[in-house]
Motif scaffolding. Structure first.
Motif, PDB file in Angstrom:
ATOM      1  N   SER A 137       0.827  -1.210   0.000  1.00 27.34           N
ATOM      2  CA  SER A 137       0.000   0.000   0.000  1.00 27.34           C
ATOM      3  C   SER A 137       0.861   1.260   0.000  1.00 27.34           C
ATOM      4  O   SER A 137       0.558   2.233  -0.722  1.00 27.34           O
TER       5      SER A 137
ATOM      6  N   VAL B 241       2.567   1.678  -3.463  1.00 29.80           N
ATOM      7  CA  VAL B 241       1.630   2.202  -4.462  1.00 29.80           C
ATOM      8  C   VAL B 241       1.477   3.709  -4.298  1.00 29.80           C
ATOM      9  O   VAL B 241       1.444   4.461  -5.281  1.00 29.80           O
TER      10      VAL B 241
ATOM     11  N   ARG C 132       2.442   7.214  -7.110  1.00 30.21           N
ATOM     12  CA  ARG C 132       1.391   8.068  -7.651  1.00 30.21           C
ATOM     13  C   ARG C 132       1.729   9.543  -7.424  1.00 30.21           C
ATOM     14  O   ARG C 132       1.707  10.023  -6.293  1.00 30.21           O
TER      15      ARG C 132
ATOM     16  N   SER D 132      -3.724   4.469  -2.191  1.00 32.08           N
ATOM     17  CA  SER D 132      -3.802   3.152  -2.806  1.00 32.08           C
ATOM     18  C   SER D 132      -5.249   2.673  -2.808  1.00 32.08           C
ATOM     19  O   SER D 132      -6.104   3.259  -2.135  1.00 32.08           O
TER      20      SER D 132
ATOM     21  N   ARG E 205      -5.966  -1.147   1.256  1.00 34.01           N
ATOM     22  CA  ARG E 205      -5.822  -0.511   2.556  1.00 34.01           C
ATOM     23  C   ARG E 205      -6.570  -1.294   3.637  1.00 34.01           C
ATOM     24  O   ARG E 205      -6.090  -1.441   4.759  1.00 34.01           O
TER      25      ARG E 205
END
Length: 330
Positions: free
Chosen positions: A259, A262, A266, A272, A277
């Motif tokens: 998580s 990710v 971004r 995420s 999550r």
């Protein structure tokens, strides 16, 4: 010309009315869908969190009592990091999992409890991985938790893991990055500033609190299993459960690490996926429940648990005491 304008106005009014009705219907469908999913998630997550909380509190509480009361009935050279790990799991069960359960039932958390939970969650994550890393280092170097000067350094390292987690957990609270996250079922860090701030914080927190302990766990475990370690404990020592502790810890916290990775990838600071999550929270809580069962895989520790219950039973039903003798005449 006037009639055409009036007709166009009527047509535009009808179009606006249809669009507004469509928006209302769409928003109503979204609201119904969100309510449906919130009801479904609540019906699924509430029993899971309740089970994890009860098992975590009872299991880790029992382990703490056995380690304190029945410590003479089993052998444990590296008791300090194991005690720190159990204490972290117990506090996480009674504070964090309970807070998540209440948040699911009440659909949110209020300040300042919101910020406290976020701080404590990072503290317990850091202290648990730090305790396992110290345990692996002690087994590799053969440093018991008492009797050597280096044991003082290991004790300082345990305390440092708790303090480091508290410090990095307090940073988002100070900068007001904390918001309630329904997916994580508690308050978490949400980024609304720049990507550079998020990058600096996560890299510092992960490199110091997570990555360095992970490297110590991995390297010391491999070297110890390969026969290069100086572990002076026997197979009956409680520290023999260390490989199983390491494997299950890495598996349970893999969704949490994914998580965060990710999020790092971004640039728009979007979190995420929700399912990831939620999975990260549930799996992290599951690790607190599994550790007491791992302790019980040790034969001597199981005997200590039975001795604890046997002593309680004997205290509740004491043996009869001879108070007098009556002679019978035949």
């Amino acid at each position: 010309m006037h009639m055409q304008n009036a007709g166009s106005l009527c047509f535009s009014d009808k179009t606006d009315l249809l669009e507004s009705q469509s928006e209302v219907n769409t928003s109503a469908n979204i609201t119904e869908s969100e309510n449906f999913w919130s009801r479904t998630e609540k019906s699924v997550l509430a029993p899971i969190l309740t089970t994890e909380m009860v098992l975590g509190v009872l299991g880790n509480g029992l382990v703490l009592i056995v380690k304190v009361v029945c410590k003479d009935h089993f052998r444990c050279l590296y008791w300090l990091p194991l005690f720190s790990l159990t204490l972290s799991d117990f506090l996480c069960s009674i504070l964090i999992i309970c807070a998540s359960l209440l948040a699911v039932l009440s659909e949110g958390q209020i300040s300042p409890w919101c910020e406290v939970v976020s701080l404590l969650k990072f503290t317990f994550i850091t202290s648990s991985i730090g305790s396992i890393a110290i345990l692996c280092v002690q087994r590799y170097m053969g440093i018991p938790s008492k009797g050597k000067k280096l044991s003082v350094l290991m004790a300082v390292a345990c305390v440092a893991s708790w303090c480091t987690g508290a410090i990095f957990g307090a940073v988002p609270v100070v900068y007001d990055w904390i918001k309630y996250d329904p997916a994580e079922m508690l308050c978490a860090v949400f980024w609304e500033s720049s990507y550079s701030d998020m990058l600096v914080y996560i890299l510092c927190a992960f490199s110091i609190s997570i990555f360095i302990p992970f490297l110590l766990i991995l390297s010391c475990s491999i070297l110890t299993c390969a026969g290069y370690g100086k572990d002076c404990s026997s197979q009956g020592d409680l520290s023999s459960i260390t490989p199983l502790l390491v494997i299950l810890y890495l598996l349970c916290y893999a969704p949490f690490a994914a998580s965060e990775l990710v999020l790092l990838g971004r640039l728009d600071l979007s979190p995420s996926p929700e399912w990831l999550r939620s999975l990260s929270s549930v799996m992290a809580y599951l690790n607190c429940d599994l550790n007491p069962f791992i302790y019980c895989t040790n034969k001597d520790f199981r005997k200590a648990v039975l001795i604890l219950f046997w002593n309680k039973r004997r205290s509740a039903f004491p043996d009869p005491v001879l108070t007098g003798i009556t002679r019978l005449e035949i």
